[in-house]
Design a protein around this motif. Structure first.
Motif, PDB file in Angstrom:
ATOM      1  N   LEU A  13     -25.842  11.139  12.869  1.00 47.91           N
ATOM      2  CA  LEU A  13     -26.186  10.433  14.101  1.00 47.91           C
ATOM      3  C   LEU A  13     -25.074   9.474  14.522  1.00 47.91           C
ATOM      4  N   ALA A  14     -24.458   8.822  13.543  1.00 46.70           N
ATOM      5  CA  ALA A  14     -23.513   7.739  13.839  1.00 46.70           C
ATOM      6  C   ALA A  14     -22.349   8.148  14.746  1.00 46.70           C
ATOM      7  N   PRO A  15     -21.616   9.235  14.434  1.00 44.81           N
ATOM      8  CA  PRO A  15     -20.502   9.563  15.333  1.00 44.81           C
ATOM      9  C   PRO A  15     -20.973   9.901  16.747  1.00 44.81           C
ATOM     10  N   ALA A  16     -22.144  10.548  16.866  1.00 47.18           N
ATOM     11  CA  ALA A  16     -22.645  10.902  18.193  1.00 47.18           C
ATOM     12  C   ALA A  16     -22.966   9.647  18.995  1.00 47.18           C
ATOM     13  N   ILE A  17     -23.545   8.642  18.334  1.00 48.34           N
ATOM     14  CA  ILE A  17     -23.864   7.389  19.028  1.00 48.34           C
ATOM     15  C   ILE A  17     -22.588   6.700  19.496  1.00 48.34           C
ATOM     16  N   SER A  18     -21.556   6.714  18.645  1.00 45.10           N
ATOM     17  CA  SER A  18     -20.287   6.095  19.037  1.00 45.10           C
ATOM     18  C   SER A  18     -19.708   6.766  20.279  1.00 45.10           C
ATOM     19  N   VAL A  19     -19.755   8.098  20.297  1.00 43.09           N
ATOM     20  CA  VAL A  19     -19.216   8.823  21.448  1.00 43.09           C
ATOM     21  C   VAL A  19     -20.034   8.518  22.704  1.00 43.09           C
ATOM     22  N   LEU A  20     -21.357   8.477  22.538  1.00 43.35           N
ATOM     23  CA  LEU A  20     -22.227   8.147  23.674  1.00 43.35           C
ATOM     24  C   LEU A  20     -21.863   6.785  24.247  1.00 43.35           C
ATOM     25  N   MET A  21     -21.545   5.832  23.354  1.00 38.59           N
ATOM     26  CA  MET A  21     -21.220   4.495  23.833  1.00 38.59           C
ATOM     27  C   MET A  21     -19.902   4.486  24.592  1.00 38.59           C
ATOM     28  N   LEU A  22     -18.960   5.324  24.165  1.00 37.86           N
ATOM     29  CA  LEU A  22     -17.693   5.403  24.906  1.00 37.86           C
ATOM     30  C   LEU A  22     -17.930   5.903  26.330  1.00 37.86           C
ATOM     31  N   PHE A  23     -18.776   6.941  26.458  1.00 38.07           N
ATOM     32  CA  PHE A  23     -19.102   7.449  27.788  1.00 38.07           C
ATOM     33  C   PHE A  23     -19.735   6.351  28.643  1.00 38.07           C
ATOM     34  N   THR A  24     -20.646   5.599  28.031  1.00 38.71           N
ATOM     35  CA  THR A  24     -21.327   4.531  28.746  1.00 38.71           C
ATOM     36  C   THR A  24     -20.336   3.463  29.200  1.00 38.71           C
ATOM     37  N   PRO A  68     -26.962  -2.805  19.442  1.00 40.32           N
ATOM     38  CA  PRO A  68     -25.815  -2.373  20.244  1.00 40.32           C
ATOM     39  C   PRO A  68     -25.819  -0.867  20.503  1.00 40.32           C
ATOM     40  N   ALA A  69     -26.267  -0.092  19.533  1.00 41.63           N
ATOM     41  CA  ALA A  69     -26.252   1.356  19.685  1.00 41.63           C
ATOM     42  C   ALA A  69     -27.222   1.827  20.755  1.00 41.63           C
TER      43      ALA A  69
END
Lengths: 171, 182
Positions: A112-123, A22-23
């Motif tokens: 890495l984890a919080p950055a990936i979560s934020v990236l997914m919100l943008f997506t 998912p990430a």
């Protein structure tokens, strides 16, 4: 037309930088939408891979690969997604005991984890915006789906229902 | 199939085919895999360790978990059986569906279907992102995590390429979380 090698390298890169299926969606979006596939194709790919049984990440990779270069594209995307984790696992199982003591690795992943979560919100926002359904119907579908998922309704049923609803609302 | 080693590899392949046909996604397969393998192929402790490592290392987690289980049960050939079992079902499903869909690509109803699907797909991504955030910060969410989230948000806003942002966030993590003494 992108070469198969280019396609292969994109999937190697995405699979080296994300720790789970998912990430990888956020990262993959940035790598492929616009230059290799359209927004529409990407939404189809994410929707379908969450509906069909089996690993989401592999299906997503294959759909994108197929859309770009047919069956060879699908297979190349698959190979690119499999190679990094396979080599890493084969390596790790051999040095497992030493790796357990490496604190920096888990710190790296924690960062890495919080950055990936934020990236997914943008997506998610981009997919919503360009999906075409940005009127009240789209917001309603999105919010109801989100609430349903937090109530642990199975995601694949929700995605299919939303699509069927779309046929009634938008065609 | 009389050789006991081949039997183990064959059983592994069958097991992973089954798990991957029945489970809709990587995270969902953990539950299935647990029931199929703990007690028979590996201990509970080995399984927990395998889950931990597959969360940390790069690449699809379902695939890594499958390979760890395969390795515990049958060494390197076990890894290959697990890999095959995990790859075949999604490959077959996806190639069939993709080729069927291609024919309908310009039908009106398919466009409408995708239009309806995209808010739900966006919701799914938001949901998974929350799950990921929650699971990966097992300890309570503190200022350092918020700081990394805000910084990466700003970076994405200015359209800095995402691999750089992720690498930066990881390196920042090494500095911020590394000093903590256990």
């Amino acid at each position: 037309m992108p070469s198969l090698l280019q396609l292969f390298l994109i999937f190697v890169k995405v699979n080296l930088l994300s720790t789970s299926g998912p990430a990888s969606v956020g990262l993959l979006y940035h790598e492929v939408v616009g230059n290799l596939v359209t927004e529409l194709q990407f939404v189809q790919a994410v929707g379908l891979s969450s509906v069909l049984p089996g690993s989401d990440a592999l299906q997503l990779a294959m759909y994108i690969g197929y859309a770009v270069a047919g069956v060879p594209g699908g297979l190349v995307a698959l190979a690119g997604s499999i190679l990094p984790p396979t080599l890493i696992i084969l390596g790790v199982t051999m040095i497992l005991h030493r790796l357990r003591r490496e604190a920096w690795l888990s710190s790296f992943v924690e960062g890495l984890a919080p950055a990936i979560s934020v990236l997914m919100l943008f997506t998610a926002w981009k997919i919503f915006q360009k999906g075409g359904a940005t009127g009240w119907e789209g917001w309603a579908i999105g919010l109801v789906s989100l609430v349903a998922m937090f109530l642990e309704a199975p995601a694949r049923i929700i995605v299919i229902l939303a699509g069927l609803l779309g046929i009634f609302l938008f065609s | 199939m009389n050789n006991p080693k081949f039997k183990v590899w064959w059983d592994l392949l069958k097991m992973f085919l089954k798990v991957n046909i029945l489970s809709p996604s990587g995270p969902a397969s953990v539950g299935f895999l647990y029931e199929e393998s703990v007690g028979k192929l590996m201990t509970e402790e080995q399984f927990v360790e395998a889950v931990g490592f597959s969360n940390v290392l790069p690449g699809s987690e379902a695939l890594k978990l499958a390979m760890f289980v395969g390795y515990a049960a049958g060494g390197i050939p076990g890894v290959m059986s697990a890999l095959l079992g995990a790859i075949i079902p999604p490959t077959v499903f996806m190639l069939v569906v993709a080729s069927v869909l291609e024919r309908f690509q310009h039908e009106n109803w398919l466009t409408a279907f995708v239009a309806g699907m995209s808010p739900a797909v966006a919701a799914l991504i938001v949901f998974v992102s929350w799950e990921l955030f929650r699971v990966s910060s097992r300890r309570r969410i503190d200022r350092r995590i918020i700081l990394i989230a805000i910084l990466s948000g700003i970076a994405f806003w200015f359209e800095i390429p995402s691999p750089f942002v992720l690498l930066g966030a990881g390196i920042l993590g090494v500095f911020l979380f590394g000093r903590r003494s256990y």
